[in-house]
Enzyme design. Structure first.
Site, short mmCIF file in Angstrom:
data_model
loop_
_atom_site.label_atom_id
_atom_site.label_comp_id
_atom_site.label_asym_id
_atom_site.label_seq_id
_atom_site.Cartn_x
_atom_site.Cartn_y
_atom_site.Cartn_z
N CYS A 134 -10.84 139.63 -67.76
CA CYS A 134 -9.85 140.18 -68.65
C CYS A 134 -8.75 140.88 -67.84
O CYS A 134 -9.00 141.85 -67.13
CB CYS A 134 -10.60 141.20 -69.51
SG CYS A 134 -9.70 141.93 -70.81
N CYS A 194 -11.33 151.94 -67.92
CA CYS A 194 -12.71 151.48 -67.71
C CYS A 194 -12.84 150.93 -66.28
O CYS A 194 -11.98 150.19 -65.80
CB CYS A 194 -13.10 150.41 -68.73
SG CYS A 194 -13.07 151.05 -70.41
N CYS A 203 -8.22 134.85 -78.25
CA CYS A 203 -8.40 136.25 -77.84
C CYS A 203 -7.02 136.77 -77.43
O CYS A 203 -6.39 136.24 -76.52
CB CYS A 203 -9.38 136.29 -76.67
SG CYS A 203 -9.52 137.91 -75.92
N CYS A 236 -3.19 148.87 -69.92
CA CYS A 236 -4.09 149.71 -70.73
C CYS A 236 -4.21 151.06 -70.03
O CYS A 236 -4.09 151.15 -68.82
CB CYS A 236 -5.46 149.04 -70.80
SG CYS A 236 -6.65 149.90 -71.85
N CYS A 272 -12.67 147.01 -65.33
CA CYS A 272 -11.69 146.19 -66.04
C CYS A 272 -10.39 146.07 -65.26
O CYS A 272 -9.83 147.07 -64.80
CB CYS A 272 -11.43 146.80 -67.42
SG CYS A 272 -10.26 145.87 -68.39
N GLU A 301 -1.65 138.29 -71.27
CA GLU A 301 -2.43 137.05 -71.30
C GLU A 301 -3.24 136.93 -72.58
O GLU A 301 -3.57 137.92 -73.23
CB GLU A 301 -3.30 136.94 -70.06
CG GLU A 301 -4.25 138.08 -69.86
CD GLU A 301 -5.08 137.92 -68.58
OE1 GLU A 301 -4.49 138.01 -67.48
OE2 GLU A 301 -6.29 137.72 -68.70
N1 SAH Z 1 -10.04 148.02 -75.22
C1 SAH Z 1 -10.94 147.17 -75.92
C2 SAH Z 1 -10.75 145.70 -75.57
C3 SAH Z 1 -11.06 145.46 -74.13
S1 SAH Z 1 -11.56 143.91 -73.50
C4 SAH Z 1 -12.36 147.59 -75.64
O1 SAH Z 1 -12.57 148.41 -74.77
O2 SAH Z 1 -13.25 147.11 -76.32
C5 SAH Z 1 -12.98 143.38 -74.30
C6 SAH Z 1 -14.31 143.64 -73.62
O3 SAH Z 1 -14.39 143.15 -72.28
C7 SAH Z 1 -14.63 145.12 -73.54
O4 SAH Z 1 -15.97 145.31 -73.94
C8 SAH Z 1 -14.46 145.41 -72.08
O5 SAH Z 1 -15.16 146.55 -71.70
C9 SAH Z 1 -14.97 144.14 -71.47
N2 SAH Z 1 -14.56 143.90 -70.08
C10 SAH Z 1 -13.41 144.20 -69.47
N3 SAH Z 1 -13.39 143.81 -68.20
C11 SAH Z 1 -14.57 143.22 -67.97
C12 SAH Z 1 -15.16 142.61 -66.84
N4 SAH Z 1 -14.54 142.53 -65.67
N5 SAH Z 1 -16.40 142.09 -66.98
C13 SAH Z 1 -17.06 142.17 -68.15
N6 SAH Z 1 -16.55 142.73 -69.26
C14 SAH Z 1 -15.33 143.26 -69.18
#
Ligand code: SAH
Length: 365
Positions: free
Chosen positions: A349, A132, A121, A128, A135, A108
């Site tokens: 995301c 985390c 974006c 991934c 996420c 996406e």
């Molecule tokens: N792998 C990269 C890009 C990830 S997405 C990274 O970790 O930075 C971009 C941002 O969105 C990251 O800071 C991630 O931690 C955050 N993110 C992911 N899922 C989320 C959610 N459900 N709510 C808030 N932030 C989120």
């Protein structure tokens, strides 16, 4: 005998491996034309069809001879993403796209419209493997990394869909861009190439969960892109509860790598901090964050966490978010609350992709 077999296998591999036309930078494409016995200006024409005009098939490259087009079709892969779905926010025009890749994977991408221009974006991987906790992209693990063409295509297809120029790109969708480092570098080179979309490096942001050796390597390249670090906690212990990658790289090492990035590039770091109600939004947290960031030339983005159904994390209260921001500002730390674009279509995301994959699973079981 064994040797002959090996040679045959090798020859077959060479003849069956296709050249990834849209992932080839200017020099690689010129070299490829050379091996096909074509004149150098052909590379310029093809590059322009792909990276400026964004055609969706080789047949549309009408100033190439029919023979050359056939040859390209036989020897090359020509990556075009298939738009499977788009959700459009009625509130602010944000568009969330679901694209299909040639092997059946889905990814996406999001278009955000700002006064200063259109920002896309993109995803850097299908899925991934960073894990985390909050996420959605990581719930089913990593399917595979994206090629440079697949990263570029997300921007090209969205640009064609809205018929407008894309001026900013953030690599903040699904995936960990520094876990797909080589392809990311080719992507950056091509996106910012004067022969292509010619997006300025300053208009590109790459977000990482903190792969320290890669951050340092990237710093050494001295590009002018913005590096964003997903921080999410101000102590090693708490970060560990949200981000498994903290097992591998301690917070102190990650912060040193951020300082190094600033030293090498002169680019101010961005820190992302997703606020999770009752988990990392307390007074103690903000005080820790002030100590961690005080005196640094940086910007912090506070993102109220977008709850996903697979986990029971909740958003911080509005007042808590605001108080958190104010405390940072009082300490001279530049902080903004990330405007929640497209709340009505939302899904965090990776959620649109996850929903699509779950639906496919139910259909096939
Ligand atoms: N792998 C990269 C890009 C990830 S997405 C990274 O970790 O930075 C971009 C941002 O969105 C990251 O800071 C991630 O931690 C955050 N993110 C992911 N899922 C989320 C959610 N459900 N709510 C808030 N932030 C989120």
């Amino acid at each position: 005998m064994e040797q002959i077999d090996e040679k045959m296998v090798l020859e077959e591999a060479v003849t069956t491996e296709r050249f990834d036309l849209k992932s080839a930078d200017w020099e690689q494409l010129s070299a490829y034309m050379n091996t096909l016995g074509e004149k150098a200006f052909r590379a310029k024409q093809i590059y322009e069809w792909m990276h400026v005009k964004h055609v969706s098939s080789i047949d549309e490259m009408t100033n190439l001879s029919k023979q050359l087009r056939e040859k390209l079709k036989q020897t090359c892969t020509f990556t075009v993403l298939k738009q499977l779905d788009v959700q459009i926010s009625k509130q602010d025009g944000t568009r969330k796209y679901l694209f299909g890749l040639s092997d059946g994977n889905v990814i996406e991408s999001v278009l955000m419209r700002y006064k200063h221009g259109n920002s896309v974006c993109i995803s850097s991987q299908a899925g991934c493997r960073m894990g985390c906790r909050f996420c959605a992209s990581t719930l089913d693990g990593l399917a595979r990394s994206l090629t440079p063409a697949e990263m570029l295509e997300q921007i090209y297809r969205i640009g064609c869909d809205i018929g407008e120029r894309i001026s900013n790109v953030v690599v903040m969708g699904s995936g960990e861009p520094l876990d797909n480092y080589e392809n990311l570098l080719v992507f950056i080179r091509m996106l910012t190439d004067v022969h292509g979309l010619n997006i300025s490096q300053r208009n590109l942001t790459v977000s990482t969960c903190g792969l320290v050796p890669r951050m340092r390597q990237l710093a050494d390249l001295q590009l002018q892109i913005t590096l964003a670090l997903s921080l999410h906690a101000s102590s090693q212990e708490k970060r560990l509860t949200l981000m498994p990658i903290a097992n591998k790289y301690e917070l102190s090492e990650v912060m040193d790598a951020c300082d190094y990035y600033f030293e090498k590039t002169g680019r101010r770091m961005t820190f992302e901090y997703s606020l999770v109600g009752g988990v990392n939004d307390t007074d103690e947290d903000v005080e820790g964050l002030c100590r961690l960031l005080k005196g640094k030339n940086c910007h912090i983005n506070l993102i109220p966490v977008n709850p996903i159904k697979e986990r029971d994390y909740v958003q911080s209260e509005r007042d808590t978010v605001e108080a958190f921001r104010r405390k940072l500002e009082q300490q001279g730390i530049n902080a903004t609350v990330r405007r929640e674009m497209g709340r009505d279509i939302d899904g965090a995301c990776g959620q649109l992709r996850k929903r699509h994959m779950d639906a496919m699973d139910t259909e096939t079981t």
